[in-house]
Motif scaffolding. Structure first.
Motif, PDB file in Angstrom:
ATOM      1  N   HIS A  75       0.837  -1.206   0.000  1.00 50.34           N
ATOM      2  CA  HIS A  75       0.000   0.000   0.000  1.00 50.34           C
ATOM      3  C   HIS A  75       0.873   1.257   0.000  1.00 50.34           C
ATOM      4  N   MET A  76       1.933   1.229   0.793  1.00 49.01           N
ATOM      5  CA  MET A  76       2.851   2.363   0.863  1.00 49.01           C
ATOM      6  C   MET A  76       3.482   2.634  -0.504  1.00 49.01           C
ATOM      7  N   GLY A 100       5.843   9.939  -5.010  1.00 45.15           N
ATOM      8  CA  GLY A 100       7.079  10.327  -5.692  1.00 45.15           C
ATOM      9  C   GLY A 100       8.366   9.992  -4.961  1.00 45.15           C
ATOM     10  N   LYS A 101       8.271   9.403  -3.778  1.00 46.29           N
ATOM     11  CA  LYS A 101       9.491   9.005  -3.055  1.00 46.29           C
ATOM     12  C   LYS A 101      10.124   7.799  -3.739  1.00 46.29           C
ATOM     13  N   VAL A 128       1.009   7.577   3.692  1.00 45.58           N
ATOM     14  CA  VAL A 128       2.470   7.483   3.667  1.00 45.58           C
ATOM     15  C   VAL A 128       3.108   8.510   4.602  1.00 45.58           C
ATOM     16  N   ASP A 129       2.481   9.691   4.711  1.00 48.29           N
ATOM     17  CA  ASP A 129       3.089  10.712   5.568  1.00 48.29           C
ATOM     18  C   ASP A 129       2.867  10.423   7.051  1.00 48.29           C
ATOM     19  N   VAL A 130       2.073   9.432   7.362  1.00 49.05           N
ATOM     20  CA  VAL A 130       1.973   8.967   8.754  1.00 49.05           C
ATOM     21  C   VAL A 130       3.044   7.904   9.004  1.00 49.05           C
ATOM     22  N   LEU A 131       3.209   7.041   8.002  1.00 47.22           N
ATOM     23  CA  LEU A 131       4.127   5.907   8.137  1.00 47.22           C
ATOM     24  C   LEU A 131       5.586   6.333   8.056  1.00 47.22           C
ATOM     25  N   LEU A 132       5.910   7.195   7.088  1.00 47.45           N
ATOM     26  CA  LEU A 132       7.289   7.631   6.862  1.00 47.45           C
ATOM     27  C   LEU A 132       7.459   9.076   7.326  1.00 47.45           C
ATOM     28  N   GLY A 133       8.700   9.434   7.627  1.00 42.21           N
ATOM     29  CA  GLY A 133       8.966  10.807   8.044  1.00 42.21           C
ATOM     30  C   GLY A 133       8.698  11.066   9.510  1.00 42.21           C
ATOM     31  N   GLN A 134       8.802  10.021  10.330  1.00 43.15           N
ATOM     32  CA  GLN A 134       8.608  10.219  11.770  1.00 43.15           C
ATOM     33  C   GLN A 134       9.813  10.928  12.398  1.00 43.15           C
ATOM     34  N   GLY A 135      10.988  10.739  11.799  1.00 37.26           N
ATOM     35  CA  GLY A 135      12.174  11.456  12.255  1.00 37.26           C
ATOM     36  C   GLY A 135      12.611  11.120  13.670  1.00 37.26           C
TER      37      GLY A 135
END
Length: 355
Positions: free
Chosen positions: A24-25, A31-32, A219-226
Motif C-alpha cells: 500500500h505504501m 514520488g518518493k 504514507v506521511d503517517v508511516l514515513l517521516g517520523q524522524g
C-alpha cells in the motif's frame, strides 16, 4: 554533510500484514524513491515476487534486496550490514529505505546495527513500525497461524533465540515508535478500541497506536517520523534478553557505548482543552519549540467544531498536522508529548503551550 537517509523498520509476525502495508505504501509513495530490504527465507520468500510489481518510478528491481539466509536479527553482521553498505554506496541513492523483518525478528538488534561505523553517518532509523494482527492479539494468539510461525522457526538454521510468541510480541511492541493494529475490520469497534487502548497503555509515551485494515495507512503517517531510534536504544530495551552478546567483546562494548546516554533526554505531557484556530496553534507550538530547544513534539489536538482529532507532529520547529480519525467516545482534549534534552523547563513550556 549530506542528510542521513531515513530507514523505517517494519516488524510483526508472519501474517500480521507487513507486506500488505508495504505494498500500500509503494502504491501511494507520492514520488518518493524507496529501497526495500525484505527478510524472508526458506520456502517463504514470496514477498519479493509480490513486491517486484511496485513500479519503476518508486522502486526498480535493483531497489529490492531479499535477505534469505535467516532471521535478520541473527545475521546482522553477515547479511544486513553488507547489504546496507552496498545500498549506501550507490550513486542513485534512495529517498527512504524500508526494511521488512522476518516474523521472528527482534527489532532491537537491528536498530542497534545502525550505530555501526560506516552506516551511522549515512542512515538513521526514521521509526520502528510494529504491525500486529488485531484479531489474533485480541484472541490471545498473537499470530493468526501459529503453525506457520512454528514452521518458519523450524526452517531457519540461523535462528539463535527460542522465544515464545508472547515474549517476542512484547519485544516487538517495546521497540515500536508506531503500532499498527491491522485487520480491525475483523473486530467489533469496541474490541478494536479496547485493544488499541491496551497497547497504548503498555507502550512508551509518544508511541502512536493506529488502527488499520488491509495495511492502508497514509504514507506521511508511516514515513517521516524522524525518530532516530538508534540514539534511543535504552528506551526500547528488550523485555526478554535472548541474544547473548557477551561472548563477542566488540558487540558488547558497542552496545554500552550507545546505550548509556538515554538519561540525557526527558519527556512529559501537556494537556489543554479545545483549540479555536489550528493554524495559529501550530505557529504557537513552533515558537515554543524554538524558545525551549525541544527536539520533538507530537500528539492530538481538539479543534472547536471539528469531529476529527488533529494529529500534530513536530520535528524541531517543523510542525506537521493532519486530521486522522474522529474522537468517538474519547475525551475532546488536546494532549501533547514534549521530548527534549534533560533540563527542559517543564512548567514554562507547559504554560506557553496552554496559553
Amino acid at each position: 554533510m549530506p542528510a542521513k537517509i531515513p530507514a523505517t523498520v517494519v516488524t510483526g509476525f508472519l501474517g500480521a500484514g507487513k507486506t500488505t502495508l508495504i505494498r500500500h505504501m509503494l502504491q501511494n509513495a507520492q514520488g518518493k524513491r524507496i529501497a526495500l530490504i525484505i527478510n524472508e527465507f526458506g520456502d517463504l520468500g514470496v514477498d519479493g515476487d509480490i513486491l517486484k510489481g511496485c513500479g519503476d518510478e518508486v522502486c526498480t528491481e535493483d531497489d529490492i534486496v531479499e535477505l534469505s539466509n535467516g532471521c535478520i536479527c541473527c545475521t546482522v553482521a553477515d547479511d544486513f550490514i553488507p547489504t546496507m553498505e552496498a545500498l549506501l554506496a550507490r550513486e542513485d541513492k534512495p529517498d527512504h529505505i524500508v526494511i521488512e523483518t522476518s516474523g521472528l525478528a527482534l527489532p532491537q538488534p537491528l536498530v542497534r546495527a545502525f550505530n555501526w561505523p560506516g552506516i551511522s553517518t549515512k542512515v538513521t532509523v526514521d521509526g520502528v513500525v510494529t504491525v500486529v494482527d488485531g484479531r489474533a492479539v485480541h484472541d490471545g494468539q498473537f499470530a493468526h497461524n501459529v503453525a506457520a510461525v512454528d514452521a518458519q522457526r523450524a526452517q531457519d538454521e540461523n535462528l539463535d533465540h527460542e522465544t515464545p510468541l508472547s515474549e517476542l510480541f512484547e519485544d516487538q511492541v517495546a521497540c515500536a515508535d508506531m503500532i499498527v493494529v491491522n485487520k480491525t475490520d475483523l473486530l467489533e469497534a469496541s474490541e478494536a478500541e479496547t485493544l488499541t487502548s491496551k497497547l497504548k497503555s503498555e507502550s512508551r509515551d509518544g508511541v502512536q497506536v493506529i488502527k488499520a485494515s488491509m495495511g492502508a495507512l497514509p504514507v506521511d503517517v508511516l514515513l517521516g517520523q524522524g525518530i532516530g531510534a538508534e540514539d534511543d536504544l535504552a528506551a526500547r530495551h528488550e523485555v526478554h534478553h535472548h541474544h547473548h552478546h557477551d561472548d563477542d567483546e566488540d558487540d558488547h562494548h558497542h552496545d554500552h557505548a550507545h546505550e548509556h546516554g538515554h538519561d540525557e533526554f526527558e519527556s512529559f505531557i501537556v494537556t489543554r482543552g479545545e483549540i479555536a484556530d489550528a493554524n495559529a496553534f501550530a505557529a504557537q507550538v513552533a515558537d515554543v519549540i524554538r524558545a525551549n530547544n525541544i527536539l520533538r513534539l507530537k500528539g492530538f489536538v481538539a479543534i472547536t467544531g471539528k469531529p476529527m482529532r488533529l494529529t500534530l507532529q513536530a520535528v524541531g520547529p517543523r510542525v506537521d498536522t493532519y486530521f486522522d480519525q474522529p474522537f468517538g467516545d474519547a475525551p475532546r482534549e488536546t494532549r501533547l508529548v514534549v521530548i527534549g534534552e534533560a533540563g527542559l523547563y517543564q512548567s514554562a513550556i507547559t504554560a506557553a503551550l496552554q496559553a
